[in-house]
Design an enzyme around this catalytic site. Structure first.
Site, short mmCIF file in Angstrom:
data_model
loop_
_atom_site.label_atom_id
_atom_site.label_comp_id
_atom_site.label_asym_id
_atom_site.label_seq_id
_atom_site.Cartn_x
_atom_site.Cartn_y
_atom_site.Cartn_z
N ASP A 20 0.82 -1.22 0.00
CA ASP A 20 0.00 0.00 0.00
C ASP A 20 0.85 1.27 0.00
O ASP A 20 0.32 2.38 0.06
CB ASP A 20 -0.97 0.02 1.18
N ASP A 55 7.83 5.36 21.51
CA ASP A 55 7.75 6.81 21.63
C ASP A 55 6.62 7.18 22.59
O ASP A 55 5.51 6.64 22.49
CB ASP A 55 7.48 7.43 20.26
N ASP A 101 9.00 12.34 23.71
CA ASP A 101 8.98 13.46 22.77
C ASP A 101 8.86 14.79 23.51
O ASP A 101 8.02 14.95 24.39
CB ASP A 101 7.78 13.27 21.83
N GLU A 137 13.66 13.59 24.80
CA GLU A 137 13.99 14.59 23.78
C GLU A 137 13.76 15.96 24.40
O GLU A 137 12.66 16.26 24.86
CB GLU A 137 13.12 14.41 22.55
N HIS A 150 14.87 11.24 12.66
CA HIS A 150 13.73 11.50 11.78
C HIS A 150 13.43 12.99 11.60
O HIS A 150 12.68 13.37 10.70
CB HIS A 150 12.48 10.80 12.33
N ASP A 151 14.01 13.84 12.46
CA ASP A 151 13.79 15.28 12.38
C ASP A 151 14.99 16.03 11.82
O ASP A 151 14.96 17.26 11.72
CB ASP A 151 13.51 15.85 13.78
#
Length: 560
Positions: free
Chosen positions: A25, A98, A199, A256, A329-330
């Site tokens: 997908d 997370d 986070d 984080e 990822h950031d």
């Protein structure tokens, strides 16, 4: 120094949407991760950090959670997740999830109730304020551009959202809300997970008055971080979380914490304070930003990087513990940002990995880093998916007067989608990530850069990472030794010494595309026992009084 499994481990971050798609997908999924666990085990990974897979409208790619105890359909089912945990544990690896509790999605049942009326029992789960003179309650700017407040006509008030307007901030002043969070954490820990990456956890305590932020340039909106970063009750909240939840389990925690400094990090990570074990700090990620912030590009001065990494290595030594990373990822891909992703891609990726993995702290590998994946340059803004990129482009180009080309250049260098293009598994269509249409385009260099190619080449970045991981597990000095920077003012090399009892480790790296002559400091007492690792074929001569370092060369010597 006290030994712990999480100090001696290597963490691998999976961004599930882009890792591996098992059903065609175009979206990576949990079953796809299961199919690739042996790849991670063979790399030497101990801990998998899984970016959010919870129920979410996906306004911010899963960091806007509408149900903390459900799995997003496109990733699979809770049964799939249970199998993933079982298969990870069967391979003697661990899983950390997370934890996103500074904010929820505006589609979370708590917020749906909260916005119904001012006297709703959930109203105080979020931060609501009346406007001032027909404007927002204060001048704070959202991280994703525009105001940090959203007007809600149903109750004629505004709610705070430090991030997207679909990510309303939770009100940690409310003990009922905190108890809900703690119960949710226990629910996951009782399922058997091994910890949390938290986070923006240092944002959860706000100054109650929520005052206007200083605005010397008379801008419409400005950062209010002074009033919500490392706020007045943050240590109290984290100690309560530890007391109520974390202390009851043998788990790993990493927070984080944008904007955190060494002195605050000592408090967060000092075991005697019972808060967290590690923090992600961002100081080294901001060294190539100009005065106007992230999108204001400036060249990195290596001396700044050395000073910053050294400050954290020395500052937390014997007190807390460092998280070691150069991308996630950031952040953009590290070989594109700090190395050379063209002619010297392989050697510069190995050099950066050497620099990082020989430091004190727990190393974090972001998916694709171990095969040297690079930044992407999409021709059209329409090919980008990240809310931060799209909002910034709209603000600067469509609504502002900045040039398309300049803004696109900043996106090419710093945009978060650089890290989010699909993992490149092989040289087949879409890099073997999916048989369908990928949710975001694959980097066209997948023909040359992919895991299958890397595994088959004994001289690849992948195999170099395997050796770095093996060395870390076999040498206590790499994990626990203290740190000393050499030649702080040198603009070309980053070299440091690690010491544990009688043993010493000398790490030498060349950050340039040129040959550099290096010699041992005259006051350094170091006798080579053997060369541990290097990213070139061995130099014949090991004369520490004169080493010719090739472009992006890295050498590690063990000695006394």
């Amino acid at each position: 120094m006290e030994r712990h499994w999480w100090k001696e481990s290597i963490v691998y971050q999976i961004y599930p949407r882009s890792f591996y798609d098992s059903n065609g997908d175009g979206i990576g999924d949990i079953n796809g991760i299961i199919q690739k666990l042996d790849y991670l085990k063979n790399l030497g990974i101990d801990i998998i950090w899984l970016s959010p897979v919870y129920q979410s409208p996906n306004d911010d790619n899963g960091y806007d959670i509408s149900d903390y105890q459900a799995i997003l359909d496109e990733f699979g089912t809770m049964d799939d997740w249970e199998l993933l945990l079982k298969e990870i544990h069967n391979r003697d690896m661990k899983l950390i999830m997370d934890l996103v509790v500074n904010h929820s999605s505006d589609e979370h049942k708590w917020f749906v109730e909260s916005r119904k009326s001012k006297d709703n029992s959930y109203r105080d789960y979020y931060i609501w304020r009346p406007g001032k003179n027909g404007k927002e309650p204060n001048n704070w700017k959202s991280t994703f551009s525009g105001s940090a407040w959203k007007y809600d006509p149903q109750t004629d008030e505004y709610y705070l959202h430090i991030f997207s307007e679909k990510q309303p901030d939770l009100n940690w002043e409310n003990p009922k809300l905190r108890n809900e969070v703690y119960n949710m954490m226990k629910w996951w820990l009782d399922k058997g997970i091994d910890g949390f990456r938290m986070d923006v956890i240092n944002f959860i305590s706000k100054v109650p008055e929520l005052p206007d932020a200083p605005n010397p340039h008379n801008e419409k909106y400005v950062s209010g971080s002074k009033y919500f970063k490392d706020g007045p009750r943050i240590h109290e909240f984290l100690q309560e979380m530890n007391r109520e939840v974390l202390s009851k389990y043998n788990v790993m925690t990493v927070g984080e914490m944008p904007g955190v400094n060494v002195e605050e990090a000592k408090k967060y990570t000092n075991p005697s304070r019972n808060e967290l074990q590690m923090v992600f700090q961002f100081e080294h990620m901001d060294l190539d930003s100009g005065p106007r912030g992230k999108w204001d590009l400036k060249p990195l001065d290596l001396r700044d990087l050395k000073e910053n990494i050294s400050k954290w290595q020395i500052g937390l030594h014997g007190i807390g513990w460092n998280s070691l990373y150069l991308n996630n990822h950031d952040q953009p891909r590290m070989v594109s940002r700090f190395g050379n992703d063209k002619e010297y891609r392989v050697v510069s990726a190995k050099m950066l990995a050497t620099l990082l993995h020989m430091l004190q702290g727990t190393p974090y590998i972001y998916q694709g880093e171990e095969i040297g994946m690079t930044n992407i340059q999409f021709e059209s803004i329409d090919d980008y998916k990240d809310i931060e990129i799209l909002n910034m482009y709209k603000e600067k180009v469509i609504e502002g007067n900045e040039s398309h080309d300049e803004v696109m250049q900043a996106i090419y260098v710093k945009g978060r989608d650089n890290a989010r293009t699909p993992f490149q598994w092989n040289d087949e269509k879409n890099g073997g990530f999916t048989t369908g249409e990928p949710w975001i385009k694959v980097n066209p260099n997948y023909k040359e850069i992919n895991a299958e190619e890397a595994i088959s080449d004994p001289d690849s970045i992948y195999h170099y990472y395997r050796e770095l991981i093996r060395l870390r597990k076999n040498h206590d000095i790499i994990v626990y030794g203290d740190y000393q920077l050499l030649y702080p003012d040198d603009q070309d090399t980053f070299c440091y010494l690690r010491t544990l009892n009688e043993e010493k480790l000398l790490v030498i790296t060349n950050f340039t595309e040129d040959e550099v002559t290096w010699s041992k400091p005259s006051d350094l007492d170091f006798t080579i026992s053997n060369k541990l690792i290097g990213n070139y074929e061995s130099n014949e001569s090991i004369d520490l009084n004169k080493i010719t370092l090739r472009p992006f060369e890295a050498i590690v010597y063990l000695g006394k």
